[in-house]
Design an enzyme around this catalytic site. Structure first.
Site, PDB file in Angstrom:
ATOM      1  N   LYS A  33       0.767  -1.256   0.016  1.00  0.00           N
ATOM      2  CA  LYS A  33       0.242   0.096  -0.073  1.00  0.00           C
ATOM      3  C   LYS A  33       0.796   1.333   0.076  1.00  0.00           C
ATOM      4  O   LYS A  33       1.995   1.349   0.278  1.00  0.00           O
ATOM      5  CB  LYS A  33      -1.036  -0.017   1.177  1.00  0.00           C
ATOM      6  N   ARG A  52      -9.471  -0.237  15.525  1.00  0.00           N
ATOM      7  CA  ARG A  52      -9.719   0.350  14.414  1.00  0.00           C
ATOM      8  C   ARG A  52     -10.935  -0.421  13.761  1.00  0.00           C
ATOM      9  O   ARG A  52     -11.960  -0.538  14.274  1.00  0.00           O
ATOM     10  CB  ARG A  52      -8.296   0.212  13.647  1.00  0.00           C
ATOM     11  N   HIS A  73      -5.279  -7.548  13.627  1.00  0.00           N
ATOM     12  CA  HIS A  73      -4.094  -6.652  13.667  1.00  0.00           C
ATOM     13  C   HIS A  73      -3.676  -6.189  14.757  1.00  0.00           C
ATOM     14  O   HIS A  73      -4.566  -5.918  15.708  1.00  0.00           O
ATOM     15  CB  HIS A  73      -4.323  -5.468  12.717  1.00  0.00           C
ATOM     16  N   ARG A 108       1.907 -10.702   6.982  1.00  0.00           N
ATOM     17  CA  ARG A 108       1.809  -9.495   6.174  1.00  0.00           C
ATOM     18  C   ARG A 108       2.831  -8.296   6.456  1.00  0.00           C
ATOM     19  O   ARG A 108       2.648  -7.309   7.007  1.00  0.00           O
ATOM     20  CB  ARG A 108       0.432  -8.953   6.471  1.00  0.00           C
ATOM     21  N   TYR A 135      14.093  31.810   1.861  1.00  0.00           N
ATOM     22  CA  TYR A 135      13.064  32.515   2.572  1.00  0.00           C
ATOM     23  C   TYR A 135      13.153  32.748   4.018  1.00  0.00           C
ATOM     24  O   TYR A 135      13.544  32.009   4.919  1.00  0.00           O
ATOM     25  CB  TYR A 135      11.906  31.793   2.482  1.00  0.00           C
ATOM     26  N   CYS A 157      12.829  24.908   0.740  1.00  0.00           N
ATOM     27  CA  CYS A 157      11.934  25.622  -0.048  1.00  0.00           C
ATOM     28  C   CYS A 157      11.001  24.362  -0.782  1.00  0.00           C
ATOM     29  O   CYS A 157      11.103  23.232  -0.500  1.00  0.00           O
ATOM     30  CB  CYS A 157      12.214  26.381  -1.449  1.00  0.00           C
ATOM     31  N   ASP A 169      11.064  23.207  -3.693  1.00  0.00           N
ATOM     32  CA  ASP A 169      11.553  22.360  -4.749  1.00  0.00           C
ATOM     33  C   ASP A 169      13.211  22.294  -4.552  1.00  0.00           C
ATOM     34  O   ASP A 169      13.806  21.889  -5.265  1.00  0.00           O
ATOM     35  CB  ASP A 169      11.242  22.622  -6.288  1.00  0.00           C
TER      36      ASP A 169
END
Ligand SMILES: Cc1ncc(COP(=O)(O)O)c(C=O)c1O
Length: 371
Positions: free
Chosen positions: A37, A135, A164, A220, A264, A309, A311
């Site tokens: 996942k 859950r 779980h 799992r 910045y 920043c 990027d």
């Protein structure tokens, strides 16, 4: 200079993933569901899934139906379990893609059964029991009756039952033993009444390592599959490693005079004449906008200075006078004799290793080694 032409990317060694799967199979002596996942914990779901299946995993585990359908589209033919919520409206897609759903609620069970009966297809299910996670899951007191009622529906095929653990990464906590015993009692009781799904499963990575009694007939693993430890209390067995390196490049190297503001907000000012490099990584890549980050340049640890920043961010390069534009910079993984692991980054970012790797942004190209 590396010739791939990217300014920021991930390198992932798929042979390391295969080796981890083989090791998890050896430790558990059971079938393995590779949990892929969240884009394979940031590594790229399709490539990791393929490597895991090549190494012997028989199942893939995902959180959402969309992830399961993407895996089918990428050519995965093995069993796939959606471990989270799936709307009953999607039962057609589920059946058409031969995907297995998790069921944990009576009303949803009824809606699934009706949809499958209307469509005339068989809906494959694993029942989730909440033994203490708080859950998803049917409560163990009502699980018996729930499962018997589902078994009577003609178009539902109950292939598995699972739970779980909340605290398997803290082996001294009594919670896991309690959850396990509750689950074992339920499975025993069901068997006595002739209900024996093919797959009984409970163990995430931490339980594979700490609780052999939790292995049953399918495990799992998520985080251990990728070679990261579930927690500080649960180190990985020898033979399981990470094959991930997060790389970028120096995109600029400049010398600034004393007192020059950097990035910045000018939260950093050069204290002397300083060599400052830019790299092509920012918070949009999953790097965090916190002070105190470190990167590896020419095998040395150098500080990230000024604000991160979107990027880009800036490095203080005085300790690497030879550094030049185009040099590879490592943010996670090894460079020469130095290494930054996900746990170190996580500590700096006030989180844990799972969040670091799952946060690696989709825009980073993934380069696979040993495909
Ligand atoms: C139901 C379930 N099983 C297994 C896993 C894999 O857990 P881990 O990454 O700790 O091995 C997860 C991940 O959160 C999960 O939700």
């Amino acid at each position: 200079m590396n010739s791939n032409g990217y300014s920021a990317w991930l390198e992932i060694d798929l042979e390391v993933i295969r080796q981890n799967v083989r090791e998890l199979m050896r430790i558990s002596q059971t079938e393995v569901m590779a949990v892929v996942k969240a884009n394979g914990y940031g590594h790229g779901a399709a490539a990791v899934a393929r490597a895991a299946v090549e190494a012997g995993a028989t199942w893939l585990g995902v959180a959402r139906l969309e992830e399961a359908i993407d895996l089918r589209r990428s050519g995965m033919h093995c069993h796939i379990l959606v471990m989270g919520y799936t709307s009953p409206e999607r039962v057609t897609d589920v059946i058409n893609n031969n995907i297995c759903l998790t069921i944990y609620d009576r009303q949803m069970g009824e809606a699934y059964a009706r949809q499958a009966e209307k469509l005339g297809g068989i809906l494959r299910l694993h029942i989730k029991v909440d033994t203490g996670m708080g859950r998803l899951g049917i409560s163990p007191d009502t699980a018996h009756e729930f499962i018997e009622a589902l078994s009577r529906r003609p178009k539902l095929s109950i292939e598995g039952i699972f739970t779980h653990f909340a605290c398997a990464d803290e082996p001294i906590q009594p919670t896991t033993a309690r959850q396990l015993s509750m689950f074992e009692d339920l499975v025993r009781g069901l068997r006595e009444h002739g209900v024996a799904p093919r797959y009984i499963h409970s163990a995430n990575s931490a339980a594979i390592i700490n609780f052999p009694a939790a292995h049953f007939d399918l495990v799992r693993p998520g985080i251990a599959l990728y070679g990261f430890p579930p927690s500080a209390d649960t180190p990985l067995p020898a033979g399981i490693h990470s094959g991930l390196v997060w790389k970028t490049r120096l995109t600029s190297v400049r010398t600034f005079p004393e007192g020059h503001g950097i990035s910045y907000g000018h939260v950093y000012h050069t204290s002397n004449e300083e060599r400052i490099g830019s790299i092509a990584i920012g918070y949009a890549d999953g790097y965090r906008r916190v002070p105190g980050n470190i990167a590896l340049v020419r095998g040395k640890r150098v500080p990230v200075v000024g604000r991160v920043c979107m990027d880009q961010c800036m490095l203080q390069l005085d300790s690497v006078p030879d550094a030049e534009i185009g040099d590879e910079v490592v943010l996670l993984g090894r460079q020469g004799d130095e290494h930054i692991n996900a746990e170190e980054l996580a500590e700096r970012w006030g989180t844990f290793n799972y969040e670091v790797i799952c946060g690696l942004s989709a825009r980073l190209p993934r380069i696979y080694l040993n495909k």
